[in-house]
Write a protein that holds these residues in place. Structure first.
Motif, PDB file in Angstrom:
ATOM      1  N   ALA A 207     -12.865   2.023  17.086  1.00  0.00           N
ATOM      2  CA  ALA A 207     -12.678   2.953  18.207  1.00  0.00           C
ATOM      3  C   ALA A 207     -13.592   2.593  19.377  1.00  0.00           C
ATOM      4  CB  ALA A 207     -12.947   4.379  17.746  1.00  0.00           C
ATOM      5  N   LYS A 208     -14.862   2.279  19.090  1.00  0.00           N
ATOM      6  CA  LYS A 208     -15.800   1.921  20.157  1.00  0.00           C
ATOM      7  C   LYS A 208     -15.390   0.624  20.845  1.00  0.00           C
ATOM      8  CE  LYS A 208     -20.245   2.543  19.908  1.00  0.00           C
ATOM      9  NZ  LYS A 208     -21.676   2.514  19.482  1.00  0.00           N
ATOM     10  N   THR A 209     -14.958  -0.344  20.052  1.00  0.00           N
ATOM     11  CA  THR A 209     -14.554  -1.628  20.630  1.00  0.00           C
ATOM     12  C   THR A 209     -13.325  -1.470  21.506  1.00  0.00           C
ATOM     13  OG1 THR A 209     -15.445  -2.772  18.690  1.00  0.00           O
ATOM     14  CG2 THR A 209     -13.979  -4.027  20.127  1.00  0.00           C
ATOM     15  N   ARG A 210     -12.363  -0.694  21.043  1.00  0.00           N
ATOM     16  CA  ARG A 210     -11.161  -0.460  21.848  1.00  0.00           C
ATOM     17  C   ARG A 210     -11.502   0.269  23.145  1.00  0.00           C
ATOM     18  NH1 ARG A 210      -6.588   1.391  17.333  1.00  0.00           N
ATOM     19  NH2 ARG A 210      -6.330  -0.699  16.400  1.00  0.00           N
ATOM     20  N   GLU A 211     -12.429   1.196  23.053  1.00  0.00           N
ATOM     21  CA  GLU A 211     -12.834   1.933  24.262  1.00  0.00           C
ATOM     22  C   GLU A 211     -13.470   0.993  25.285  1.00  0.00           C
ATOM     23  OE1 GLU A 211     -15.893   5.587  25.473  1.00  0.00           O
ATOM     24  OE2 GLU A 211     -15.316   5.267  23.380  1.00  0.00           O
TER      25      GLU A 211
ATOM     26  N   ALA B  27     -15.401  -5.579  14.899  1.00  0.00           N
ATOM     27  CA  ALA B  27     -15.424  -5.645  16.366  1.00  0.00           C
ATOM     28  C   ALA B  27     -14.810  -6.950  16.853  1.00  0.00           C
ATOM     29  CB  ALA B  27     -16.857  -5.512  16.873  1.00  0.00           C
ATOM     30  N   MET B  28     -15.174  -8.066  16.213  1.00  0.00           N
ATOM     31  CA  MET B  28     -14.621  -9.369  16.609  1.00  0.00           C
ATOM     32  C   MET B  28     -13.111  -9.424  16.411  1.00  0.00           C
ATOM     33  SD  MET B  28     -17.478 -12.171  15.413  1.00  0.00           S
ATOM     34  CE  MET B  28     -17.943 -11.403  13.859  1.00  0.00           C
ATOM     35  N   ASN B  29     -12.630  -8.871  15.293  1.00  0.00           N
ATOM     36  CA  ASN B  29     -11.183  -8.851  15.041  1.00  0.00           C
ATOM     37  C   ASN B  29     -10.452  -8.050  16.103  1.00  0.00           C
ATOM     38  OD1 ASN B  29     -11.469 -10.391  12.740  1.00  0.00           O
ATOM     39  ND2 ASN B  29     -11.577  -8.628  11.360  1.00  0.00           N
ATOM     40  N   GLU B  30     -11.079  -6.984  16.565  1.00  0.00           N
ATOM     41  CA  GLU B  30     -10.452  -6.162  17.600  1.00  0.00           C
ATOM     42  C   GLU B  30     -10.401  -6.908  18.928  1.00  0.00           C
ATOM     43  OE1 GLU B  30      -8.221  -2.999  18.436  1.00  0.00           O
ATOM     44  OE2 GLU B  30      -9.126  -3.446  16.495  1.00  0.00           O
ATOM     45  N   ILE B  31     -11.450  -7.673  19.218  1.00  0.00           N
ATOM     46  CA  ILE B  31     -11.462  -8.482  20.443  1.00  0.00           C
ATOM     47  C   ILE B  31     -10.380  -9.554  20.379  1.00  0.00           C
ATOM     48  CG2 ILE B  31     -12.822 -10.152  21.770  1.00  0.00           C
ATOM     49  CD1 ILE B  31     -15.327  -8.522  20.878  1.00  0.00           C
TER      50      ILE B  31
ATOM     51  N   ARG C 240     -24.300  -5.549  21.128  1.00  0.00           N
ATOM     52  CA  ARG C 240     -23.857  -5.137  19.794  1.00  0.00           C
ATOM     53  C   ARG C 240     -23.773  -3.615  19.656  1.00  0.00           C
ATOM     54  NH1 ARG C 240     -24.013  -6.623  14.174  1.00  0.00           N
ATOM     55  NH2 ARG C 240     -24.499  -4.751  12.949  1.00  0.00           N
ATOM     56  N   MET C 241     -24.807  -2.905  20.079  1.00  0.00           N
ATOM     57  CA  MET C 241     -24.852  -1.460  19.875  1.00  0.00           C
ATOM     58  C   MET C 241     -23.712  -0.727  20.597  1.00  0.00           C
ATOM     59  SD  MET C 241     -28.033  -0.352  22.352  1.00  0.00           S
ATOM     60  CE  MET C 241     -27.671   1.385  22.162  1.00  0.00           C
ATOM     61  N   ASP C 242     -23.135  -1.343  21.633  1.00  0.00           N
ATOM     62  CA  ASP C 242     -22.031  -0.720  22.360  1.00  0.00           C
ATOM     63  C   ASP C 242     -20.696  -0.889  21.645  1.00  0.00           C
ATOM     64  OD1 ASP C 242     -23.622   0.030  24.694  1.00  0.00           O
ATOM     65  OD2 ASP C 242     -23.717  -2.126  25.089  1.00  0.00           O
TER      66      ASP C 242
ATOM     67  N   LEU D 239     -12.965  -2.306  25.523  1.00  0.00           N
ATOM     68  CA  LEU D 239     -11.906  -3.181  26.031  1.00  0.00           C
ATOM     69  C   LEU D 239     -11.046  -2.472  27.073  1.00  0.00           C
ATOM     70  CD1 LEU D 239     -10.874  -4.813  22.639  1.00  0.00           C
ATOM     71  CD2 LEU D 239     -11.779  -6.057  24.610  1.00  0.00           C
ATOM     72  N   GLU D 240     -10.796  -1.213  26.853  1.00  0.00           N
ATOM     73  CA  GLU D 240      -9.991  -0.446  27.801  1.00  0.00           C
ATOM     74  C   GLU D 240     -10.750  -0.238  29.109  1.00  0.00           C
ATOM     75  OE1 GLU D 240      -6.898   1.385  29.524  1.00  0.00           O
ATOM     76  OE2 GLU D 240      -6.865   0.409  27.551  1.00  0.00           O
ATOM     77  N   GLU D 241     -12.038   0.031  28.995  1.00  0.00           N
ATOM     78  CA  GLU D 241     -12.853   0.241  30.196  1.00  0.00           C
ATOM     79  C   GLU D 241     -12.942  -1.019  31.045  1.00  0.00           C
ATOM     80  OE1 GLU D 241     -17.378   1.672  31.490  1.00  0.00           O
ATOM     81  OE2 GLU D 241     -16.769   1.694  29.378  1.00  0.00           O
ATOM     82  N   ALA D 242     -12.952  -2.181  30.380  1.00  0.00           N
ATOM     83  CA  ALA D 242     -13.077  -3.460  31.101  1.00  0.00           C
ATOM     84  C   ALA D 242     -11.733  -4.012  31.544  1.00  0.00           C
ATOM     85  CB  ALA D 242     -13.774  -4.482  30.208  1.00  0.00           C
ATOM     86  N   ARG D 243     -10.650  -3.340  31.237  1.00  0.00           N
ATOM     87  CA  ARG D 243      -9.309  -3.856  31.541  1.00  0.00           C
ATOM     88  C   ARG D 243      -9.179  -4.218  33.019  1.00  0.00           C
ATOM     89  NH1 ARG D 243      -4.691  -3.997  28.902  1.00  0.00           N
ATOM     90  NH2 ARG D 243      -5.592  -2.805  27.181  1.00  0.00           N
ATOM     91  N   GLY D 244      -8.624  -5.400  33.275  1.00  0.00           N
ATOM     92  CA  GLY D 244      -8.430  -5.866  34.646  1.00  0.00           C
ATOM     93  C   GLY D 244      -9.625  -6.572  35.230  1.00  0.00           C
ATOM     94  N   GLY D 245     -10.761  -6.592  34.499  1.00  0.00           N
ATOM     95  CA  GLY D 245     -11.969  -7.225  35.008  1.00  0.00           C
ATOM     96  C   GLY D 245     -12.586  -8.164  33.986  1.00  0.00           C
ATOM     97  N   ILE D 246     -13.907  -8.211  33.953  1.00  0.00           N
ATOM     98  CA  ILE D 246     -14.634  -9.082  33.027  1.00  0.00           C
ATOM     99  C   ILE D 246     -15.425  -8.248  32.041  1.00  0.00           C
ATOM    100  CG2 ILE D 246     -16.622 -10.652  32.858  1.00  0.00           C
ATOM    101  CD1 ILE D 246     -15.604 -12.175  35.213  1.00  0.00           C
ATOM    102  N   LEU D 247     -15.304  -8.591  30.757  1.00  0.00           N
ATOM    103  CA  LEU D 247     -16.123  -7.998  29.696  1.00  0.00           C
ATOM    104  C   LEU D 247     -17.143  -9.048  29.274  1.00  0.00           C
ATOM    105  CD1 LEU D 247     -16.865  -5.857  27.605  1.00  0.00           C
ATOM    106  CD2 LEU D 247     -15.074  -6.796  26.117  1.00  0.00           C
ATOM    107  N   PHE D 248     -18.407  -8.756  29.488  1.00  0.00           N
ATOM    108  CA  PHE D 248     -19.497  -9.686  29.203  1.00  0.00           C
ATOM    109  C   PHE D 248     -20.261  -9.174  27.987  1.00  0.00           C
ATOM    110  CE2 PHE D 248     -23.910 -11.143  29.795  1.00  0.00           C
ATOM    111  CZ  PHE D 248     -23.719 -12.499  30.002  1.00  0.00           C
ATOM    112  N   ILE D 249     -20.188  -9.911  26.882  1.00  0.00           N
ATOM    113  CA  ILE D 249     -20.860  -9.500  25.645  1.00  0.00           C
ATOM    114  C   ILE D 249     -22.125 -10.335  25.504  1.00  0.00           C
ATOM    115  CG2 ILE D 249     -20.644  -9.195  23.151  1.00  0.00           C
ATOM    116  CD1 ILE D 249     -17.616  -9.108  23.514  1.00  0.00           C
TER     117      ILE D 249
END
Length: 355
Positions: A171-175, A209-213, A158-160, A177-187
């Motif tokens: 902005a944090k959520t988009r960042e 955050a959920m809407n952005e995901i 959550r804090m990330d 998602l961009e960092e995890a692009r092409g791989g796996i994002l584990f929340i």
């Protein structure tokens, strides 16, 4: 007459299907010989003949238990292998191999180009059931299969994702998602996104955050480069969270439940940890022996609150006993193998460290 025509049509379809399957098997055999691999045509399973290691199967086999997840990965692998044959069978989407047309091959192969896409997933499980470890391994497996562009694994909580206001959260959520692009994002502990914080000025920060995901999943679906998202958490909390957020729930096609480890599975994990840390067990120590000790020394509720940590605690206790034996041997001028774990080490650790 109509029955005869129907029978003839059915026979023709079966012969056509057999011709297609034979063509595929021939292509698999030819392809495997070019790679130096020996392939079992019945199951399309790669073997270790000629010393060629099957890295994907090695990774899958490293998972203790969780057979339902292994089946899902192997099924996706077989689909990928079929898709990999498309170019060799239909190089120009015209004439295929051995005179088979694209229409005939369409009986077996999908008309969609490219590899299959792994679904976004939800992981339910108590602490220590291997949710994070399996997700990290999936990043490697799916990259090996070519389903993910890179073996990237990004773990967040959550804090990330949440900031003090709506703009910052987006902005944090988009960042992330961009960092995890092409791989796996584990929340991890994803259900906490449904909680509110008194310190945040944005009451619906988790919703932002959920809407952005959701937006990322929907927007990038065609691009096949958006991160594969895995939501993880404890069963009760996750069920309540998802029941309140149907828009999010509908984007996740697959749910895996991670059951508590049995004593035998904990024993297997312990043995794997022993070898991974460079130790080895006395020849008299078997998995069944360790499993019986665990079942006798601990109860199911205690194990369910720890799961894989039980094996780690047992190894830590056994290593402590090895160190004690080394110190005693120095005073008594005896030789001790610093990497050997004995029965007495495990039994003592069971009594003193698994509480």
């Amino acid at each position: 007459a109509n029955q005869r025509r129907g029978g003839n049509a059915g026979d023709a379809a079966r012969k056509q299907q057999m011709a297609v399957e034979n063509a595929i098997l021939d292509a698999v055999k030819k392809r495997s010989k070019n790679k130096g691999d020996d392939v079992d045509p019945a199951g399309m399973e790669e073997r270790d003949d000629l010393g060629v290691r099957d890295r994907v199967e090695d990774l899958i086999s490293s998972i203790v238990g969780l057979e339902h997840i292994k089946c899902q990965i192997r099924g996706l692998r077989r689909t990928t292998e079929i898709c990999d044959l498309r170019e060799s069978l239909l190089p120009d989407h015209g004439a295929g191999v051995r005179g088979l047309s694209a229409a005939m091959l369409g009986v077996t192969l999908s008309d969609e180009a490219g590899r299959p896409r792994a679904p976004h997933m939800i992981f339910f499980g108590n602490p220590g059931t291997g949710k994070t470890a399996v997700a990290r391994l999936l990043a490697k497996v799916y990259h090996e299969l070519g389903i993910l562009r890179k073996p990237k694994f990004l773990e967040v909580e959550r804090m990330d994702l949440i900031a003090a206001d709506q703009r910052g959260t987006i902005a944090k959520t988009r960042e992330v998602l961009e960092e995890a692009r092409g791989g796996i994002l584990f929340i991890d502990e994803a259900y906490t996104l449904g909680m509110t914080s008194k310190r945040s000025r944005a009451e619906n920060a988790g919703n932002d955050a959920m809407n952005e995901i959701v937006r990322s999943i929907d927007t990038d679906e065609a691009g096949r480069d958006s991160p594969l998202v895995i939501l993880a958490g404890f069963p009760t909390e996750m069920n309540l969270f998802l029941a309140r957020h149907d828009e999010l729930r509908r984007r996740f096609d697959v749910t895996f439940e991670f059951p508590d480890y049995t004593p035998r599975e904990l024993a297997e994990i312990f043995v794997d940890l022993v070898h991974a840390k460079g130790f080895y067990l006395d020849e008299s120590i078997r998995v069944d022996y360790i499993a019986k000790l665990l079942e006798k020394s601990t109860d199911a509720h205690w194990r369910s609150e720890r799961n894989g940590r039980v094996s780690e605690m047992l190894l830590a206790g056994a290593r402590t006993e090895v160190r004690k034996r080394i110190r005693s041997a120095q005073f008594e001028e005896q030789e001790v193998d610093p990497q050997l774990i004995l029965r007495v080490d495990i039994e003592t650790a069971m009594m003193h460290d698994l509480k």
